[in-house]
Design a protein around this motif. Structure first.
Motif, short mmCIF file in Angstrom:
data_model
loop_
_atom_site.label_atom_id
_atom_site.label_comp_id
_atom_site.label_asym_id
_atom_site.label_seq_id
_atom_site.Cartn_x
_atom_site.Cartn_y
_atom_site.Cartn_z
N ARG A 155 0.82 -1.23 0.00
CA ARG A 155 0.00 0.00 0.00
C ARG A 155 0.85 1.27 0.00
NH1 ARG A 155 -3.69 -1.74 3.73
NH2 ARG A 155 -2.58 -3.63 4.29
N HIS A 156 2.18 1.12 0.15
CA HIS A 156 3.07 2.28 0.24
C HIS A 156 4.00 2.43 -0.95
CE1 HIS A 156 1.69 2.48 4.36
NE2 HIS A 156 2.12 1.24 4.58
N ILE A 157 3.96 1.51 -1.92
CA ILE A 157 4.90 1.55 -3.03
C ILE A 157 4.18 1.66 -4.36
CG2 ILE A 157 6.60 0.21 -1.73
CD1 ILE A 157 5.88 -2.23 -3.42
N GLY A 158 4.94 1.94 -5.42
CA GLY A 158 4.37 2.03 -6.75
C GLY A 158 5.40 2.59 -7.72
N GLU A 159 5.18 2.38 -8.99
CA GLU A 159 6.12 2.78 -10.03
C GLU A 159 6.48 4.26 -9.96
OE1 GLU A 159 6.29 2.75 -14.97
OE2 GLU A 159 4.60 1.86 -13.88
N ALA A 165 14.13 -2.59 -3.94
CA ALA A 165 14.97 -3.61 -4.57
C ALA A 165 15.47 -4.53 -3.46
CB ALA A 165 16.12 -2.95 -5.32
N GLY A 166 16.48 -5.36 -3.76
CA GLY A 166 17.06 -6.23 -2.75
C GLY A 166 18.22 -5.57 -2.03
N ASP A 167 18.66 -6.22 -0.97
CA ASP A 167 19.82 -5.81 -0.19
C ASP A 167 20.28 -7.07 0.55
OD1 ASP A 167 21.09 -4.30 2.45
OD2 ASP A 167 21.23 -3.05 0.66
N ILE A 168 20.98 -6.92 1.66
CA ILE A 168 21.42 -8.08 2.44
C ILE A 168 20.21 -8.93 2.82
CG2 ILE A 168 22.43 -8.78 4.65
CD1 ILE A 168 24.21 -6.29 4.49
N GLY A 169 20.28 -10.22 2.55
CA GLY A 169 19.21 -11.14 2.91
C GLY A 169 18.04 -11.16 1.95
N VAL A 170 18.09 -10.32 0.92
CA VAL A 170 17.00 -10.25 -0.06
C VAL A 170 17.59 -10.37 -1.46
CG1 VAL A 170 15.09 -8.88 -0.99
CG2 VAL A 170 15.57 -8.86 1.47
N GLY A 171 17.43 -11.55 -2.06
CA GLY A 171 17.91 -11.80 -3.41
C GLY A 171 16.75 -12.09 -4.35
N ASN A 187 -4.11 -7.41 -8.24
CA ASN A 187 -4.65 -7.90 -9.51
C ASN A 187 -4.12 -7.09 -10.69
OD1 ASN A 187 -6.19 -9.67 -11.10
ND2 ASN A 187 -7.90 -8.23 -11.20
N ARG A 188 -2.85 -6.63 -10.55
CA ARG A 188 -2.22 -5.86 -11.62
C ARG A 188 -0.80 -6.38 -11.83
NH1 ARG A 188 -4.50 -1.49 -8.67
NH2 ARG A 188 -2.46 -0.94 -7.84
N TYR A 189 -0.36 -6.40 -13.09
CA TYR A 189 1.03 -6.78 -13.40
C TYR A 189 1.82 -5.50 -13.61
CZ TYR A 189 4.67 -10.04 -14.80
OH TYR A 189 5.80 -10.81 -14.82
N GLU A 190 2.36 -4.99 -12.54
CA GLU A 190 3.12 -3.73 -12.58
C GLU A 190 4.60 -4.06 -12.36
OE1 GLU A 190 1.42 -1.11 -9.71
OE2 GLU A 190 -0.50 -0.97 -10.75
N ALA A 191 5.27 -4.37 -13.45
CA ALA A 191 6.67 -4.82 -13.34
C ALA A 191 7.56 -3.76 -12.71
CB ALA A 191 7.20 -5.19 -14.73
N GLY A 192 7.18 -2.48 -12.81
CA GLY A 192 8.04 -1.41 -12.33
C GLY A 192 7.99 -1.15 -10.85
N ILE A 193 7.28 -1.99 -10.06
CA ILE A 193 7.17 -1.69 -8.61
C ILE A 193 8.31 -2.30 -7.80
CG2 ILE A 193 4.68 -1.36 -8.69
CD1 ILE A 193 5.92 -4.49 -7.03
N LEU A 194 9.09 -3.18 -8.36
CA LEU A 194 10.26 -3.76 -7.70
C LEU A 194 11.36 -3.92 -8.74
CD1 LEU A 194 8.83 -6.72 -5.56
CD2 LEU A 194 10.04 -4.76 -4.64
#
Length: 447
Positions: A155-159, A165-171, A187-194
């Motif tokens: 609820r706090h992120i978006g393109e 992105a990832g960092d230590i412990g997140v690959g 229910n959306r394919y928003e590739a730009g959110i991560l």
């Protein structure tokens, strides 16, 4: 030393953010560089601009309930600090590690503001994470944790808002689980959110390699600029995670000889040069301890449990594990043993005392906000590809990465020279990053 005009700003940050030493350290390090800037451009002291840069635009803390394989409910704490969006949407990694707390996330987010500014790309600064420890957890447990984490974070992120992105412990595994949960919830394919996604669902080639490759490109440029080079140099790289592995790969390609690397249990010394395929198999595929490398290679490799990897003599040192891993004592040892250049692959891995020792010893020093910016730069390139529904080749992406890292180096070097301290990359990086963000904030008004 901090300019007397800036001392009250640091004092107020320390008062308002009690118990957050890493954040205090990051703010102090930037403010120490800005005395020459405010003397030349006193307008930066107006309208509480510096105070606003030090205050996050938004700090989010949330509960993460999840169920382990034994059916027991576990609780962790999640964070997202959206620090500064003057240049673009918040951009910065997610860290899963038991050491994570609000102060560490704020330090990382503050550093991210200036790192992202140095890339020249339209991205602001942010950071997030949790005190969850993925070590020893099953794939099922990690999936359930990531899904619970994203249930709140989505609820706090978006393109156009915030792109983690990832960092230590997140690959790649963790990013995949989080992206799947985001898609399920919205229910959306928003590739730009991560960013840092797998190639099958919108990821960028060279993203995995980018931070390590970028650090190597920066150090290579720095050495060339000083009239030296990497060919035949003896190198030590701390860590053996994603950043360290690809730092080793690119430095080796540039002609360096990497003889040591580490993990939290100890370090190895291989005088023949690190066998990268074996190291990748142990760390990326099998997820084993680095002691396994010594066991597999036999008596030709020395394994030291605990201790300091910086006791290993080298000409190039690349701290690539975590914050404040390289102390003043370590720096003195490196200088005594003949180190000529240090490139920070991690975020603020050298303590302030260590940085002073390197500068006093005439060592070329590349600070993390410049040297490790390749990761976030390539994340921004991934965002470009997602926005245009395009996919670049590995060579195209690496060429862009190399160009960006050369630009960052040259900007830092030219800025340091402009402000009267040639070769001081800490000064150059802090001033160049600050000026870009400050100018955007002044243009946007008091917000």
């Amino acid at each position: 030393m901090i300019d007397e005009k800036l001392e009250p700003i640091l004092a107020e940050q320390e008062r308002r953010n009690a118990g957050e030493p890493e954040f205090h350290q990051a703010v102090r390090e930037v403010l120490e560089s800005l005395g020459r800037v405010v003397a030349k451009h006193p307008g930066y002291l107006e309208n509480a601009l510096l105070e606003r840069i030090c205050e996050p635009e938004r700090q989010i803390i949330f509960r993460i309930p999840w169920v382990d394989d034994g059916g027991q409910v576990r609780i962790n704490r999640g964070f997202r600090v959206q620090f500064n969006s003057a240049l673009g949407p918040y951009k910065g990694g997610i860290r899963f590690h038991p050491s994570v707390n609000l102060g560490i996330i704020k330090f990382l987010g503050f550093e991210q503001i200036f790192k992202n500014a140095l890339t020249g790309l339209p991205i602001g600064g942010g950071k997030g994470g949790s005190d969850f420890n993925p070590r020893g957890r099953s794939d099922g447990e990690i999936m359930r944790f990531c899904q619970s984490f994203m249930t709140e974070l989505h609820r706090h992120i978006g393109e156009y808002t915030d792109v983690p992105a990832g960092d230590i412990g997140v690959g790649g595994r963790e990013i995949g689980y989080m992206f799947g949960q985001y898609k399920r919830l919205t229910n959306r394919y928003e590739a730009g959110i991560l960013t840092g996604k797998g190639l099958t669902y919108g990821g960028s080639r060279a993203r995995k390699e980018a931070t390590g490759f970028g650090a190597a490109y920066f150090v290579d440029r720095m050495l060339t600029h000083s009239g030296s080079g990497l060919e035949g140099r003896r190198v030590v790289v701390s860590g053996s995670g994603n950043v360290a592995l690809y730092t080793i790969e690119k430095l080796t390609a540039f002609g360096g000889k990497v003889v040591a690397c580490s993990d939290s249990g100890g370090y190895i010394v291989d005088e023949d040069g690190i066998d990268l395929p074996l190291l990748k198999e142990i760390k990326e595929v099998r997820r084993e301890r680095i002691s396994e490398y010594a066991r597999r290679k036999g008596s030709t490799v020395q394994y030291v449990e605990g201790g300091s990897i910086w006791d290993v003599p080298c000409e190039i040192a690349m701290p690539s594990a975590t914050q404040n891993e390289l102390t003043g004592r370590d720096a003195r040892t490196l200088v005594t043993n003949g180190v000529i250049a240090v490139g920070e692959g991690a975020n603020m891995p050298s303590t302030p005392e260590a940085v002073r020792e390197f500068q006093k010893g005439g060592v070329l020093f590349a600070p993390g906000k410049a040297a490790n910016a390749g990761g976030v730069a390539t994340s921004a390139l991934e965002m470009q590809q997602n926005a245009s529904r395009d996919s670049w080749t590995f060579e195209e992406t690496e060429d862009r990465l190399a160009e960006i890292m050369r630009h960052i180096h040259d900007t830092c070097a030219e800025t340091a020279e402009e402000y009267g301290d040639p070769g001081n990359y800490v000064l150059g990086a802090n001033i160049a990053g600050f000026v870009r963000v400050a100018e955007a904030m002044r243009a946007l008004g008091v917000i």
